[in-house]
Design an enzyme around this catalytic site. Structure first.
Site, PDB file in Angstrom:
ATOM      1  N   ASN A 296     103.373 -20.329  42.961  1.00  0.00           N
ATOM      2  CA  ASN A 296     102.603 -20.950  43.938  1.00  0.00           C
ATOM      3  C   ASN A 296     103.029 -22.137  44.181  1.00  0.00           C
ATOM      4  O   ASN A 296     104.189 -22.439  43.563  1.00  0.00           O
ATOM      5  CB  ASN A 296     100.926 -21.789  43.196  1.00  0.00           C
ATOM      6  CG  ASN A 296     100.712 -21.767  41.756  1.00  0.00           C
ATOM      7  OD1 ASN A 296     101.528 -22.413  41.987  1.00  0.00           O
ATOM      8  ND2 ASN A 296     100.484 -21.362  41.239  1.00  0.00           N
TER       9      ASN A 296
ATOM     10  N   ASP B  98      97.474 -15.325  39.000  1.00  0.00           N
ATOM     11  CA  ASP B  98      96.003 -14.303  39.426  1.00  0.00           C
ATOM     12  C   ASP B  98      95.689 -12.746  38.840  1.00  0.00           C
ATOM     13  O   ASP B  98      95.598 -11.738  38.649  1.00  0.00           O
ATOM     14  CB  ASP B  98      95.005 -14.576  40.534  1.00  0.00           C
ATOM     15  CG  ASP B  98      94.516 -15.748  40.362  1.00  0.00           C
ATOM     16  OD1 ASP B  98      93.869 -16.593  39.850  1.00  0.00           O
ATOM     17  OD2 ASP B  98      93.579 -16.538  41.455  1.00  0.00           O
TER      18      ASP B  98
ATOM     19  N   LYS C 151     117.961  -5.679  40.662  1.00  0.00           N
ATOM     20  CA  LYS C 151     117.036  -5.882  42.288  1.00  0.00           C
ATOM     21  C   LYS C 151     117.003  -5.228  42.775  1.00  0.00           C
ATOM     22  O   LYS C 151     118.175  -4.304  43.211  1.00  0.00           O
ATOM     23  CB  LYS C 151     118.965  -7.505  42.746  1.00  0.00           C
ATOM     24  CG  LYS C 151     118.103  -8.029  43.992  1.00  0.00           C
ATOM     25  CD  LYS C 151     119.318  -8.571  44.246  1.00  0.00           C
ATOM     26  CE  LYS C 151     119.436  -9.051  46.051  1.00  0.00           C
ATOM     27  NZ  LYS C 151     120.100  -9.967  46.731  1.00  0.00           N
TER      28      LYS C 151
ATOM     29  N   PHE D 152      89.887 -27.360  36.529  1.00  0.00           N
ATOM     30  CA  PHE D 152      89.993 -27.283  37.806  1.00  0.00           C
ATOM     31  C   PHE D 152      89.773 -26.279  38.776  1.00  0.00           C
ATOM     32  O   PHE D 152      90.745 -24.927  38.057  1.00  0.00           O
ATOM     33  CB  PHE D 152      91.776 -27.757  37.636  1.00  0.00           C
ATOM     34  CG  PHE D 152      92.240 -29.482  37.422  1.00  0.00           C
ATOM     35  CD1 PHE D 152      92.251 -29.979  38.740  1.00  0.00           C
ATOM     36  CD2 PHE D 152      91.668 -29.474  36.320  1.00  0.00           C
ATOM     37  CE1 PHE D 152      92.980 -31.230  37.967  1.00  0.00           C
ATOM     38  CE2 PHE D 152      92.261 -31.098  35.346  1.00  0.00           C
ATOM     39  CZ  PHE D 152      92.297 -32.091  36.197  1.00  0.00           C
TER      40      PHE D 152
ATOM     41  N   LYS E 128      82.411 -22.016  39.116  1.00  0.00           N
ATOM     42  CA  LYS E 128      83.311 -22.439  38.102  1.00  0.00           C
ATOM     43  C   LYS E 128      83.122 -22.704  37.175  1.00  0.00           C
ATOM     44  O   LYS E 128      82.893 -21.792  36.029  1.00  0.00           O
ATOM     45  CB  LYS E 128      84.602 -22.406  38.325  1.00  0.00           C
ATOM     46  CG  LYS E 128      86.090 -22.188  37.450  1.00  0.00           C
ATOM     47  CD  LYS E 128      87.088 -22.895  38.947  1.00  0.00           C
ATOM     48  CE  LYS E 128      88.496 -22.723  37.866  1.00  0.00           C
ATOM     49  NZ  LYS E 128      89.713 -22.566  38.659  1.00  0.00           N
TER      50      LYS E 128
ATOM     51  N   LYS F 169      82.474 -20.077  33.494  1.00  0.00           N
ATOM     52  CA  LYS F 169      83.715 -20.338  32.432  1.00  0.00           C
ATOM     53  C   LYS F 169      83.488 -21.085  31.302  1.00  0.00           C
ATOM     54  O   LYS F 169      84.063 -21.381  30.276  1.00  0.00           O
ATOM     55  CB  LYS F 169      84.732 -20.620  33.124  1.00  0.00           C
ATOM     56  CG  LYS F 169      85.278 -19.541  34.121  1.00  0.00           C
ATOM     57  CD  LYS F 169      86.719 -19.755  34.931  1.00  0.00           C
ATOM     58  CE  LYS F 169      87.176 -19.086  35.564  1.00  0.00           C
ATOM     59  NZ  LYS F 169      88.736 -18.728  36.313  1.00  0.00           N
TER      60      LYS F 169
END
Length: 399
Positions: free
Chosen positions: A209, A278, A288, A322, A336, A340
């Site tokens: 990301n 995730d 490859k 975060f 969240k 959590k």
């Protein structure tokens, strides 16, 4: 602030008139204010103005030594508790970033070991110039703190970011910087996670990301300044770990899970700023992968939820997560937090300018179990980190 020696460096911009008010307020609060002006600054406001407001002589010329018992720029540098540059022009930023000392102000800055606060002010296009931004980034990496310029009507007629922040806001930051920082997390052990993870597809490709790790690294640095013994579990980044931080380098989500589970047992506070993948590929090719057609199908499986697992095992530890969102930020952040078992969640809308990945600024809202705690305007990630660490310290000490 009483008795603190604050050196205010004034450079040549139209915002000089605002700094007169700042110097006056500092003096009224009992600070020992010493002003250094560049010759350009003295074209806007005379040294006599700042001498009257600060009740101290104003330094302009490097070679004008009024007290034979000291070298003025060394004396100012040695005895400063804090150095404030306001307004800070593009010119002084360049001098500071490249170690130039060709006048009274830049020479004193080279000699001081005091913390430095910089309030830039300039035309919007000058501020956005890549060279100016590179100088700002370099100075931030050196540990200098910035008060981001505000957006609005500029003296030159343009509208945009570049207007020096108001004296009241600069004064707030000065007060924060002068507080004894080592009392906030002194004696605490803090675990911070930062950066992305990389999930390999084959020896040359991976899923990842856009996280740069800048927010997490800024938090780790703020924790050290606040007196904490700090460990940083970091995914792959191009960043240099802050001084005083023990970095544990990882690559994949599984490696980060292992590191966090191992390190958290010895920590009092866990701040999970990393952007962990995730999903990860079910199989990783040993060679490859070659192109075999117009489409390729990848099978992915969920990675282990590090934050949720930390919440299950927290056992009295203070846990901060975060939430990078693109819609319904408050709703998703609160969900969240409860799922959590977090003590605080720091949420931002990464689709908004100045609050996304890889930038030097952020705009966040912090929530606890009761709802919104504080909403911070756009500011540097270093400032966000300092505010967050101060809030964590307050919660630890006062419940």
């Amino acid at each position: 602030m009483t008795g603190k020696r604050i050196v205010v460096g004034v450079t040549g911009g139209i915002a000089v008139f605002k700094v007169a008010g700042l110097v006056s307020q500092l003096a009224q609060r009992g600070a020992d204010v010493r002003v250094i002006m560049t010759r350009s600054a003295s074209k806007f406001v005379t040294p006599l103005t700042f001498q009257t407001l600060s009740r101290n002589p104003v330094a302009v010329d490097t070679f004008e030594e009024k007290d034979p018992s000291v070298v003025t720029h060394i004396d100012l540098a040695d005895h400063a508790d804090l150095f404030v540059i306001a307004p800070a022009t593009a010119n002084i930023l360049a001098k500071m970033a490249h170690g130039l000392g060709d006048d009274m102000l830049s020479t004193t800055l080279l000699a001081t070991r005091a913390p430095i606060l910089i309030a830039p002010a300039m035309n919007v296009h000058m501020y956005q110039n890549p060279v100016v931004q590179e100088n700002i980034r370099k100075l931030e990496q050196l540990g200098h703190r910035f008060v981001e310029p505000a957006s609005g009507q500029l003296a030159c007629g343009y509208v945009g970011q570049g207007r020096m922040e108001e004296p009241e806001r600069i004064l707030e930051v000065i007060e924060e910087m002068l507080r004894e920082p080592r009392s906030v997390l002194q004696g605490k052990r803090v675990l911070v996670t930062a950066g992305p993870t990389r999930e390999p597809l084959d020896p040359v490709r991976y899923l990842s990301n856009r996280s740069s790790g800048k927010m997490g690294y800024a938090i780790a640095e703020a924790c050290v300044r606040a007196g904490a013994e700090t460990v940083l579990v970091s995914g792959p980044t191009a960043l240099t770990p802050p001084s005083g931080v023990r970095r544990v380098q990882v690559t994949t989500a599984e490696e980060m899970w292992q590191a966090v589970m191992q390190e958290m047992t010895a920590c009092d506070v866990i701040i999970k700023a990393a952007a962990v993948a995730d999903y990860t590929p079910v199989t990783v090719a040993s060679q490859k992968m070659k192109k075999t057609g117009d489409r390729m199908r990848l099978e992915l499986r969920r990675t282990r939820d590090i934050l949720a697992e930390a919440g299950q095992r927290k056992e009295g530890r203070f846990l901060v997560g975060f939430a990078a969102e693109t819609e319904q930020v408050a709703k998703h952040a609160m969900d969240k937090l409860h799922r959590k078992k977090l003590d605080l969640v720091v949420a931002n809308d990464v689709s908004r300018p100045g609050a996304g990945f890889d930038g030097d600024t952020n705009k966040v809202t912090v929530f606890d179990a009761e709802g919104e705690v504080v909403s911070l305007p756009q500011m540097s990630k270093r400032e966000v980190a300092d505010r967050l660490v101060a809030l964590i310290g307050e919660r630890l000490h006062h419940g």
